[in-house]
Design an enzyme around this catalytic site. Structure first.
Site, short mmCIF file in Angstrom:
data_model
loop_
_atom_site.label_atom_id
_atom_site.label_comp_id
_atom_site.label_asym_id
_atom_site.label_seq_id
_atom_site.Cartn_x
_atom_site.Cartn_y
_atom_site.Cartn_z
CB SER A 149 -1.13 -0.41 1.05
OG SER A 149 -0.57 -0.31 2.17
CG HIS A 156 -2.81 -0.07 -3.08
ND1 HIS A 156 -3.32 1.35 -1.79
CD2 HIS A 156 -2.60 -1.28 -1.85
CE1 HIS A 156 -3.14 1.38 -1.59
NE2 HIS A 156 -3.87 -0.02 -0.49
CD GLU A 179 -3.49 3.74 -5.40
OE1 GLU A 179 -3.19 4.89 -5.34
OE2 GLU A 179 -3.15 3.22 -4.80
CG ASN A 237 -2.40 4.27 1.82
OD1 ASN A 237 -3.62 4.56 2.66
ND2 ASN A 237 -1.63 3.17 1.51
#
Ligand code: 3H9
Length: 712
Positions: free
Chosen positions: A434, A455, A467, A505
């Site tokens: 992540s 991800h 992702e 993130n």
């Protein structure tokens, strides 16, 4: 075969039944437009006059779709409510002619039958549907910020009752054919191979005077509620309450649809249609509808976009290897089987862990069975695709391996080394990291061109975003393979730059951290969550942290802090929570309590651990501004660094990845709406008051100076 020149509708006579085929040339799906309307009227006029035609059987000529609804491109061009109202009234008028047609009409539905497509089918006398997974039936209009405006708010409740109809219309639900059959929308459910024959036979029976006998499923109480004005009033009240709880008043369409349904049931079809058209007109030109339509087109465009120029064909993945049988690994394994039907081999350090992972992956398939998304037979077949071991046996046949082991660079590198020995020389290795940059994981790899990031978000089975992160050394076929496989798993994939935290993130961390700062300053946990839910998020940041896991959050912040410095500095208060084992939902306790898996109230003991007590803190507007602007600022900065390829990818990512309010169009569209100058001004004020983490980024400053936008 009969058709007028250039017509999308053709027909031929089979034993007194006109078999009509709707096939909009040059278009991937059938949709209802002004041109089609003229066609439809002309065809029905001709069929009406032809004495040899006793009945009509209507089909789509597209292989996998029936009618996808009204042409969305057509109604988004409308600029006034009056124009949109007229469009709706004209659609109603056409379907009224279909409903009053002098000869019976049966429709054979295979593929998507949505919006105006279902409204058309409802105007016909008899509906047969194929029991194929591609057959999807519903009125998804509210998802576009409008309502079913071609009589759907009137005909559906009259067919299946107010409660069942509101349940579908107000949430814009799309159902499988079997469910549509159960609730009574579809009269017969058949194998696709016999759809045409069964529909033609039904048309013939109808021509002979036969009328279907329909019995509404459900209880006596249900029938009483639907069947009289007093009962229905209770139904409307409950529906309204439910809508408000879900939408917090941010989405006008479901309430308008409720009004259109209720008005029609209480004042008759004609009045109902009139109100429906008026409300459709008002909704079609709202900003919310525009935003939701933009999301629809952005998502559709992403279905075809591999994220790189001249994309080579992806590898066909038939076998997937999953390393790490924990929560993410088992989620990936179960979802890959359920959605893509591939063979999945799982591996973890020891057999008990593997067994636990297999059970969790299997649970995803069990859930599909419970929800009747798959049959028992399919369930048995899919379960057989799942296996696992504590060794890499079976990995030699996988075209793709996804690792979902502990978020630690050395562990991931070790797994990659092992896979490079155990798997084929052309196996793509994807890391479900992540935060950790892919080029770091690929350092020292034998085949870095096959290493990529995929991800997924938790829970994998439900979260729609993926992702995909190529490093500078990743070869194009690995990118297309990862994107294509993600799509087969039902995900919307965005290709993002290889940088710590990638896109989601990167922008989520400052948001979560800011929630931490607010807690320390004495804002109550529930207050932070409540305000952001009211702003439009599905859950607040503290609940989200509980869902993600505080240990995971701590790791993410650590990586981001190392990479980007002070503005990502972790909030010390969270560390105590992790130390005491309050990791969130998965641990049964976090900021909230989770008795029996159900979220309870805030645990007051938490305040001791974070070292503050609720004392009100800043004003609600200030709380929202801090959480929002810190996120917008980081999003703008990341766009400037090319983390996402386009603002479209960034907005879709934020909406699907962590629930940024869809009606605001995503963080970048929202920033455009607020205006860069205003955001910069507020950020400067916040920076002065709370510290340099709020200092406006160059991109926003530049936008403010040039009066520029992300979407010019
Ligand atoms: C409505 O009906 C209002 C009425 O109640 C009242 C009227 C008065 N319009 O998604 P795909 C295009 S509102 C225009 O990749 P899939 C799509 O943009 C409508 N275009 O395929 C794409 O174009 P392109 C309510 C549409 O197989 C191409 O078709 N209906 C429409 O993955 C292929 O689409 C809906 O909300 C449309 N209605 O999925 C349903 N539908 O190739 C919206 C599709 O140029 N549609 N296109 O990029 C869908 O959910 C999916 O497209 C569908 C197919 C499931 C049908």
């Amino acid at each position: 075969m009969v058709s007028s020149a250039g017509s999308a509708l053709t027909w031929e006579l089979v034993d007194g039944v006109a078999v009509v085929t709707f096939d909009l040339k040059g278009e991937p799906v059938n949709k209802l437009s002004q041109v089609v309307k003229q066609d439809m009227l002309a065809t029905f006029e001709a069929l009406g006059h032809d004495a040899s035609v006793k009945a009509v059987a209507f089909f789509s000529g597209k292989p996998d779709s029936f009618i996808a609804g009204a042409d969305i491109e057509e109604f988004v061009k409308l600029t006034t409510a009056a124009e949109a109202e007229r469009l709706s009234a004209e659609g109603q008028e056409m379907l009224d002619r279909v409903a009053r047609f002098s000869k019976p009409i049966a429709v054979g539905i295979h593929g998507a039958c949505l919006g105006g497509g279902l409204e058309f089918a409802l105007a016909c006398g008899y509906r047969v549907a194929s029991d194929h997974p591609k057959t999807q039936i519903g009125l998804p209009e509210v998802q576009l910020g409008i309502l079913p405006g071609a009589g759907g708010c009137q005909r559906l409740p009259r067919l299946i009752g107010a409660r069942a109809a509101l349940d579908m219309i107000l949430a814009g639900k799309v159902e499988r054919a079997a469910k549509a059959f159960r609730v009574g929308i579809v009269d017969e459910l058949v194998h696709p191979a016999i759809l045409q024959d069964v529909t033609v036979a039904a048309a013939q029976r109808l021509a002979g005077g036969w009328r279907p006998r329909r019995r509404r499923p459900g209880s006596l109480v249900g029938a009483l509620l639907d069947g009289n004005p007093l009962g229905r009033r209770l139904v409307y009240r409950a529906a309204r309450k439910q809508v408000l709880a879900r939408t917090r008043g941010n989405y006008p369409a479901p309430l308008a649809a409720l009004e259109a349904v209720a008005h029609g049931l209480e004042h008759g079809m004609t009045e109902g249609l009139k109100r429906e058209a008026q409300l459709f007109g008002q909704l079609a030109v709202t900003d919310v509808s525009r935003k939701l339509v933009q999301i629809f087109f952005a998502t559709t465009a992403l279905k075809k976009d591999f994220g790189i120029p001249n994309p080579p064909p992806p590898a066909v993945v038939k076998r997937l290897g999953v390393v790490g049988a924990g929560f993410m690994g088992s989620g990936i394994a179960g979802t890959a089987i359920a959605q893509a039907g591939v063979d999945v081999r799982m591996k973890d350090a020891d057999l008990p862990r593997v067994a636990k992972g297999l059970a969790a992956a299997r649970e995803i398939l069990d859930d599909r069975l419970r929800r009747r998304h798959i049959t028992k037979y399919e369930h048995t077949r899919l379960i057989a695709l799942l296996s696992g071991d504590a060794s890499y046996t079976g990995f030699g046949r996988a075209e793709l391996v996804i690792e979902a082991v502990f978020e630690e660079l050395d562990v991931k590198r070790q797994v990659l080394r092992e896979i490079e020995t155990a798997a084929r020389p052309d196996t793509v290795f994807a890391s479900n990291t992540s935060t950790i940059p892919i080029h770091l994981i690929a350092e020292g790899a034998k085949r870095p061109e096959l290493v990529i990031g995929m991800h997924f978000f938790s829970p994998v089975a439900r979260m729609p975003l993926l992702e995909v992160i190529p490093s500078a050394r990743t070869a194009p076929p690995a990118v297309t393979t990862a994107v294509a496989f993600g799509r087969r798993m039902g995900k919307t994939a965005i290709v993002v730059k290889d940088s710590p935290g990638f896109w989601i993130n990167r922008i989520l961390t400052p948001y979560m951290n800011e929630a931490g700062h607010l807690l320390v300053e004495g804002v109550a946990i529930e207050e932070i969550d409540r305000l952001m839910v009211e702003f439009g998020f599905p859950v607040g940041p503290i609940t989200l942290l509980d869902e993600v896991g505080l240990d995971v959050g701590e790791k993410v912040v650590g990586v981001m802090h190392d990479a980007f410095g002070e503005r990502f500095a972790p909030v010390a208060a969270f560390a105590g929570m992790v130390k005491s084992g309050r990791l969130g939902r998965k641990a049964g306790k976090g900021f909230y309590t989770y008795a029996g898996g159900k979220k309870g109230s805030v645990d007051p003991a938490v305040y001791e651990l974070i070292g503050s007590q609720p004392n009100g803190g800043p004003r609600p507007a200030e709380i929202i501004q801090r959480l929002l602007f810190v996120t917008l600022n980081e999003a703008a900065r990341a766009v400037g660094e090319g983390i996402v390829r386009t603002p479209r990818d960034g907005d879709i990512g934020a909406i699907f990845g962590f629930g940024f309010p869809p009606f605001r169009g995503g963080p970048l569209r929202h920033a455009d709406d607020l205006g860069a100058a205003r955001i910069v001004g507020e950020l400067e004020r916040l920076a002065e008051r709370y510290g340099p983490r709020f200092a406006p980024c160059d991109v926003l400053r530049d936008h403010a100076q040039r009066n520029a936008k992300f979407y010019p």
